[in-house]
Design a protein around this motif. Structure first.
Motif, PDB file in Angstrom:
ATOM      1  N   LYS A 159       2.123  11.526   6.397  1.00 40.41           N
ATOM      2  CA  LYS A 159       1.269  10.722   5.505  1.00 40.41           C
ATOM      3  C   LYS A 159       0.968   9.376   6.180  1.00 40.41           C
ATOM      4  CE  LYS A 159       1.758  13.585   2.240  1.00 40.41           C
ATOM      5  NZ  LYS A 159       1.751  14.480   3.405  1.00 40.41           N
ATOM      6  N   ARG A 160       0.031   8.641   5.580  1.00 43.28           N
ATOM      7  CA  ARG A 160      -0.145   7.254   5.994  1.00 43.28           C
ATOM      8  C   ARG A 160       1.094   6.450   5.591  1.00 43.28           C
ATOM      9  NH1 ARG A 160      -4.498   5.056   7.404  1.00 43.28           N
ATOM     10  NH2 ARG A 160      -5.992   6.220   6.167  1.00 43.28           N
ATOM     11  N   HIS A 161       1.542   5.552   6.479  1.00 47.93           N
ATOM     12  CA  HIS A 161       2.732   4.744   6.198  1.00 47.93           C
ATOM     13  C   HIS A 161       2.529   3.835   4.990  1.00 47.93           C
ATOM     14  CE1 HIS A 161       3.332   5.729  10.447  1.00 47.93           C
ATOM     15  NE2 HIS A 161       4.577   5.320  10.355  1.00 47.93           N
ATOM     16  N   THR A 174       0.856  -1.198   0.000  1.00 49.00           N
ATOM     17  CA  THR A 174       0.000   0.000   0.000  1.00 49.00           C
ATOM     18  C   THR A 174       0.889   1.243   0.000  1.00 49.00           C
ATOM     19  OG1 THR A 174      -0.063   0.052   2.412  1.00 49.00           O
ATOM     20  CG2 THR A 174      -1.826  -1.161   1.314  1.00 49.00           C
ATOM     21  N   PRO A 175       0.388   2.340  -0.585  1.00 47.85           N
ATOM     22  CA  PRO A 175       1.203   3.555  -0.728  1.00 47.85           C
ATOM     23  C   PRO A 175       0.973   4.576   0.392  1.00 47.85           C
ATOM     24  CG  PRO A 175      -0.779   3.811  -2.004  1.00 47.85           C
ATOM     25  CD  PRO A 175      -0.915   2.500  -1.255  1.00 47.85           C
ATOM     26  N   HIS A 176       1.719   5.676   0.306  1.00 46.13           N
ATOM     27  CA  HIS A 176       1.415   6.849   1.136  1.00 46.13           C
ATOM     28  C   HIS A 176      -0.031   7.277   0.888  1.00 46.13           C
ATOM     29  CE1 HIS A 176       5.862   7.869   0.841  1.00 46.13           C
ATOM     30  NE2 HIS A 176       5.646   8.139   2.115  1.00 46.13           N
ATOM     31  N   GLN A 177      -0.651   7.886   1.860  1.00 45.79           N
ATOM     32  CA  GLN A 177      -1.919   8.581   1.607  1.00 45.79           C
ATOM     33  C   GLN A 177      -1.893   9.923   2.331  1.00 45.79           C
ATOM     34  OE1 GLN A 177      -5.609   6.839   3.064  1.00 45.79           O
ATOM     35  NE2 GLN A 177      -6.845   7.929   1.561  1.00 45.79           N
ATOM     36  N   GLU A 178      -2.391  10.930   1.643  1.00 44.13           N
ATOM     37  CA  GLU A 178      -2.453  12.291   2.202  1.00 44.13           C
ATOM     38  C   GLU A 178      -3.826  12.499   2.843  1.00 44.13           C
ATOM     39  OE1 GLU A 178      -0.948  15.091   2.811  1.00 44.13           O
ATOM     40  OE2 GLU A 178      -2.729  16.329   3.008  1.00 44.13           O
ATOM     41  N   LEU A 238     -12.157   4.763  -0.550  1.00 38.94           N
ATOM     42  CA  LEU A 238     -12.281   4.548  -1.995  1.00 38.94           C
ATOM     43  C   LEU A 238     -11.152   5.270  -2.742  1.00 38.94           C
ATOM     44  CD1 LEU A 238     -15.144   4.269  -4.343  1.00 38.94           C
ATOM     45  CD2 LEU A 238     -13.876   6.377  -4.616  1.00 38.94           C
ATOM     46  N   GLY A 239     -10.819   6.475  -2.278  1.00 40.73           N
ATOM     47  CA  GLY A 239      -9.695   7.191  -2.879  1.00 40.73           C
ATOM     48  C   GLY A 239      -8.387   6.430  -2.690  1.00 40.73           C
ATOM     49  N   TYR A 240      -8.205   5.927  -1.477  1.00 37.94           N
ATOM     50  CA  TYR A 240      -7.020   5.118  -1.143  1.00 37.94           C
ATOM     51  C   TYR A 240      -6.953   3.899  -2.056  1.00 37.94           C
ATOM     52  CZ  TYR A 240      -3.958   2.612   2.282  1.00 37.94           C
ATOM     53  OH  TYR A 240      -2.946   1.961   2.939  1.00 37.94           O
ATOM     54  N   ALA A 241      -8.118   3.302  -2.320  1.00 40.66           N
ATOM     55  CA  ALA A 241      -8.169   2.069  -3.102  1.00 40.66           C
ATOM     56  C   ALA A 241      -7.929   2.318  -4.581  1.00 40.66           C
ATOM     57  CB  ALA A 241      -9.526   1.393  -2.912  1.00 40.66           C
ATOM     58  N   GLU A 275      -5.588   7.515  -5.130  1.00 44.19           N
ATOM     59  CA  GLU A 275      -4.672   8.398  -4.403  1.00 44.19           C
ATOM     60  C   GLU A 275      -3.276   7.792  -4.321  1.00 44.19           C
ATOM     61  OE1 GLU A 275      -6.233  10.017  -0.735  1.00 44.19           O
ATOM     62  OE2 GLU A 275      -8.271   9.843  -1.506  1.00 44.19           O
ATOM     63  N   GLU A 276      -2.292   8.565  -4.733  1.00 44.55           N
ATOM     64  CA  GLU A 276      -0.914   8.089  -4.703  1.00 44.55           C
ATOM     65  C   GLU A 276      -0.001   9.313  -4.697  1.00 44.55           C
ATOM     66  OE1 GLU A 276       0.074   5.519  -7.967  1.00 44.55           O
ATOM     67  OE2 GLU A 276       1.609   4.503  -6.787  1.00 44.55           O
TER      68      GLU A 276
END
Lengths: 284, 764
Positions: B271-273, B170-174, B663-666, B669-670
């Motif tokens: 950010k999210r890890h 999984t990526p960073h998330q703002e 949903l954005g995370y999925a 969002e990157e």
């Protein structure tokens, strides 16, 4: 910003543009303003076009539609003249930014900004439009397919102003389509953007073809070789599949912040195939 | 009152625009701050030169050398400097701060500062640390690690009929709050400093800034102003900015404010890890779970800051809400030379929930059990043991949530009909249709002994005139806390909601109720306030009973009136006046203590990780364009149990908002990390958030399984909606196309690549 000029007459604007250090031309400001914010800089002299009547209005004379450079995206979207003469352009304008951007952003600005991802050039390419450039030295017309020499490099001299765009109207019976794949369903910059004008003769073979794509190279690309190849052929699924391959091979996309080269090549091909398949339905 | 859709107390001022956020508050003589940032991702500072055509004598300039007290920011770990001194650990790390009369002047001065660095090798991405982790490279710097579990996992996997292994990233998330980070420091007449701003946790900022200034907490207080969203992004980061403006304000002798612009905020705040999760699972032929072995790597960024606790929560939830006879979890956060990753709604769980729920669908597939049946059969039940060996005792809604979901979504029928293997005929011109399920849980409140350490304090004032004032350090960030807490108090006290308000959150006046995080405000702080309100009510009834010479149990307070049976005895205000006598107010205080039956050993991560859990199920329906692989989501259904609902409309809003954020995370969002270590997508033009047109219809169903120790039976709510949508969407995409993308976001590019690879695999 030290000087802000908003002339009411075109010759005044052209005089300013003819000076040794010409001002920055401002139309809707939807590209310039974010650039100024991002770079934390502002030009010393801005020439605003908002009072120039010559740059406004949508008119049709015979088979030619004339659009002033300061026609907004909203006007393009709503105009019955544009919807009839170049439906792909009306469709393209409806996909640019948000409503506020569409209300301010202009046709001329979208073209002159020179982004390879711009949404309005592909339908103008396939309609074989011309842009009208004016300077103190006179006026000239340039086919839009020759407007872009390289990445953000326009066939426009420093003293020239883009005043209008002339579009040959869509012949009756022809198919014109616009397709944009953006980063999301609204307010998106294109990953791939394309348009086509296609027509069949009475025998059901392709008599006219023009296809163009943006966001797949340093400039908007007209797929002329593919178009020539298509003319004289029947729009069968096999022709569609071969055309898809030729289109994918012809574009020059890259990996960037919005998408990948592989995906863009694939999508260009699938869009072309879908258009050919749709064209075949015109026979029935 | 509990269960009523009370209107938000901040609604009016937000609607008419009169609410003033940090950047709106004016102070005479206010100066503006900007930050000088390091040009390289890793290296040693060799010089900071104030160059350019700037009259530096007219500005305030500060570096680490100007800090009188503690140079590092006090957080969970205390390893991050306010201003880099010697070693720089990420591109853009603050090395100096400038204050000037205007923001433009401050920014211009910052650009004129030359920062010289001697470069060191930098580790920038999750991919790099995972590769090194798998090689056992000793170069990696561990910021935090935990391991726990029970049983011999190798032996158990050996005995299993079916073993499925997979890795998920999984990526960073703002956080993408509307209001960017903003803080102001105001010197006060008594020599103290007030720090105010957009912040979730005043009692994090206060000690951090006081230690930096080397002053006592009597000389420094923190005010939380109204916030335009936070989502965890204003949990730890405001301490950094608070330090910067306090340092400048003290040097300047005038108020100083910093407001980050959007690109600065995205590029340099937490950010999210990013995470990598490797899962090996074993099951019997009939689909009964046997063992799970889970290896987790988090990209901590440049400093540990919050990573130990984010990693812990992520790891504890990693086995999912399932009964594993044997389970082992190893989790580690490594240093990279990118901005520190921190708190974000879900706090480590969205990562591990995506991994385990993607994996459970794969395991179910191999076991040839339908995904819903597989989950229902293996769900945690009362009396079961979790990965930390916690035995679940009450408020377990796993069965209700799953069964209700099946009912309202008709999941089983859709799952059999749709999808690449479904019974529906596939028209190749139509989009590929799929449906996916996820099942998840979320521990409410702080992990382990966290709530015992915090020992949240709350106060309730009954004031002459009948007003009831709540004093807590819980902040209103848009989630509705300052509406819901008064509902709890009004309900317990028997007065109208309009009579109860929350005092401005200022550490000078409110006790430390702990930070506004971890889905703990309603449950923990609300629970203690409910206790205060009951104490207050008992006191008032006793005092009234004494005066009227009646038994207190014959009296009650209903809608702001005292009653003796059916007899109206007068208003709450009248009797309060009588009870208060000459006093202006009476204060009731409470302090939270962990329930005595809860046992937790931090080092071994064994025991009762959370007092209670919330339970949820998400069903995603997707339509995927067969040419462009664009994913349309017509509907997302969330069925959640968060205990008793205090305010249904606000609760539904929380679930809808969290689901859309997920949903954005999925899907889109990157942030991405550039070759120089800069975060790539630092504007809302390039960082793609879902718009209204991307938002599906979100259907929310709430089950109410009461938690006995929560106010009215409430559990936590804020974070859990973030856990469900990503795995449900991943499972729906797999269902539609037969390919699994194991790396968020599920972009059309990745789905296309996976389909191409599958086609190539079939034709070779």
């Amino acid at each position: 910003m030290k000087t802000f000029t908003a002339p009411e007459r075109l010759d005044e604007a052209l005089t300013l543009l003819g000076e040794a250090s010409p001002p920055t031309v401002l139309a809707g400001g939807t590209d310039l303003w974010p650039q100024w914010t991002a770079t934390k800089t502002k030009p010393t002299h801005v020439l605003s076009l908002h009072r120039l009547e010559e740059l406004r209005g949508i008119t049709r004379a015979g088979d030619i539609l004339r659009l002033g450079a300061c026609v907004t995206h909203s006007e393009l979207t709503r105009s019955p003249l544009v919807q009839a003469a170049c439906p792909a352009l009306a469709a393209a304008a409806a996909t640019v930014g948000a409503t506020q951007i569409q209300n301010r952003g202009t046709l001329g600005g979208n073209l002159a900004n020179g982004s390879p991802a711009a949404d309005l050039p592909p339908p103008l390419f396939t309609a074989n439009a011309e842009v009208e450039l004016h300077s103190r030295r006179g006026a000239r017309r340039v086919p839009i397919t020759r407007l872009y020499r390289g990445y953000r490099d326009l066939e426009r001299e420093r003293d020239e102003l883009l005043v209008a765009v002339h579009i040959p109207a869509l012949p009756s019976g022809a198919l014109e389509r616009f397709w944009k794949v953006g980063t999301r369903r609204a307010q998106a910059i294109s990953k791939v953007v394309g348009a086509c004008r296609l027509a069949l003769d009475e025998k059901g073979t392709i008599s006219h073809a023009a296809l163009a794509f943006g966001s797949v190279g340093p400039v908007t690309m007209a797929l002329d070789e593919l178009a020539s190849w298509l003319v004289g052929k029947e729009p069968t699924p096999e022709v569609g599949e071969k055309a898809a391959q030729l289109a994918s091979d012809a574009v020059q996309p890259m990996d960037d912040i919005r998408s990948t080269a592989d995906y863009r090549r694939h999508v260009v091909g699938r869009i072309v195939k879908a258009w050919i398949v749709e064209l075949a339905t015109l026979n029935r | 009152m509990i269960g009523d859709n009370k209107r938000r107390k901040d609604a009016h001022d937000k609607m008419d625009g009169s609410l003033r956020y940090t950047a709106d508050v004016d102070y005479p003589g206010l100066w503006h701050a900007a930050t000088v940032r390091a040009p390289l991702a890793h290296g040693r500072l060799r010089g900071i030169r104030q160059g350019g055509n700037i009259d530096w004598s007219k500005l305030i300039f500060a570096t680490a050398a100007d800090i009188p007290g503690t140079k590092n920011v006090r957080m969970i770990a205390q390893d991050m400097p306010f201003l880099a001194d010697d070693l720089v650990r990420y591109k853009g790390e603050p090395v100096a701060v400038v204050a000037a009369p205007t923001r433009a002047e401050a920014q211009m001065a910052c650009r004129a500062v030359e920062v010289e660095m001697e470069p060191l090798e930098a580790i920038l991405t999750l991919d790099e640390i995972v590769a090194k982790h798998q090689r056992g490279d000793p170069d990696l710097e561990v910021l935090s690690q935990w391991s726990f579990g029970h049983g011999d996992v190798e032996a158990a996997l050996e005995s299993a009929d079916i073993v499925v292994e997979g890795a998920y990233t999984t990526p960073h998330q703002e956080q993408a709050y509307l209001e960017t980070n903003a803080m102001t420091a105001i010197p006060e007449d008594d020599g103290g400093v007030c720090v105010e701003g957009s912040l979730q946790c005043p009692y994090y900022v206060a000690p951090a800034v006081a230690a930096m200034l080397d002053v006592g907490l009597d000389k420094l207080h923190v005010r939380a102003l109204p916030m335009g969203g936070a989502f965890g992004g204003k949990e730890d980061f405001p301490s950094v900015l608070g330090g910067h403006v306090a340092l400048l304000a003290q040097k300047a002798g005038r108020p100083v404010r910093i407001v980050l612009d959007r690109s600065e905020d995205i590029a340099y705040s937490t950010k999210r890890h990013p995470a990598w999760m490797h899962i090996r699972t074993g099951a019997a032929k009939d689909g009964t779970l046997i063992a799970a072995d889970i290896d987790i790597v988090f990209d901590g960024g440049a400093y540990a800051t919050m990573s130990p606790v984010v990693l812990s929560r992520g790891a504890i939830h990693a086995p999912g809400p399932y009964r594993w006879p044997v389970v082992q979890v190893r989790a580690v956060a490594y240093r990279t030379h990118t901005p520190p990753n921190g708190a974000f709604r879900g706090f480590g769980v969205p990562q591990t929930a995506y991994a385990i729920e993607s994996h459970m669908d794969r395991l179910a597939q191999v076991c040839e059990v339908e995904p819903h049946t597989f989950r229902l059969n293996n769900r945690l039940r009362i009396g079961d043991r979790t990965g930390t060996s916690q035995v679940l005792k009450d408020s377990v809604a796993s069965e209700e949530v799953l069964k209700h979901t099946m009912e309202v979504t008709d999941f089983a029928r859709k799952w059999r009909k749709w999808g690449i293997k479904g019974t529906d005929k596939h028209d190749l011109g139509a989009p590929a249709r799929g449906v996916g399920l996820s099942f998840f849980w979320h521990g409410a409140g702080f992990t382990g002994a966290g709530e015992a350490r915090i020992a949240a304090r709350v106060a309730l004032d009954l004031v002459q005139g009948g007003r009831v004032r709540i004093r807590v350090s819980s902040t209103e960030m848009g989630q509705g806390a300052h509406t819901v807490l008064p509902q709890i108090v009004a309900n317990a006290l028997g007065v109208p909601h309009s009579q109860v308000s929350v005092d401005p959150v200022d550490t000078r006046f409110v006790p430390d109720s702990g930070p506004t995080v971890a889905s703990r405000t309603t449950m923990i702080v609300g629970g203690e306030l409910e206790g205060c309100a009951l104490d207050a009510r008992a006191w008032l009834l006793q005092s009234t009973a004494d005066k009227l010479q009646r038994a207190p149990e014959t009296l009650s307070v209903v809608e702001g009136r005292l009653r003796g049976g059916k007899e109206d005895l007068g208003s709450f205000a009248t009797h309060l006046q009588a009870a208060l006598g000459d006093n202006e107010l009476k204060t009731f205080e409470r302090q939270h203590a962990l329930a005595p039956h809860l046992q937790w050993d931090e080092a071994s991560h064994t025991g009762d990780a959370y007092a209670t859990y919330t339970w949820g199920c998400c069903v995603a329906e997707v339509l995927i364009h067969r040419d462009t692989y664009e994913v349309e989501v017509p509907r997302l259904t969330m069925v959640v149990d968060v205990g008793r609902i205090i305010n249904p409309k606000l609760a539904k809003g929380q679930v809808e908002g969290g689901t859309l954020q997920a949903l954005g995370y999925a899907l889109c969002e990157e942030v991405g990390v550039g070759e120089d270590g800069a975060l790539l997508r630092d504007s809302f033009q390039t960082y793609i958030l879902p718009t209204t047109l991307d938002a599906p219809e979100i259907e929310v169903h709430m089950l109410e399984k009461p938690y006995t120790r929560g106010p009215g039976g409430a559990k936590g709510l804020g974070e859990m909606p973030m856990n469900g949508a990503a795995p449900a969407l991943a499972n729906a995409v797999e269902h539609a196309l037969g390919v699994r993308v194991t790396d968020l976001p599920l972009s059309p590019e990745k789905i296309f690549a996976a389909c191409s690879a599958a086609r190539a695999g079939r034709s070779s």
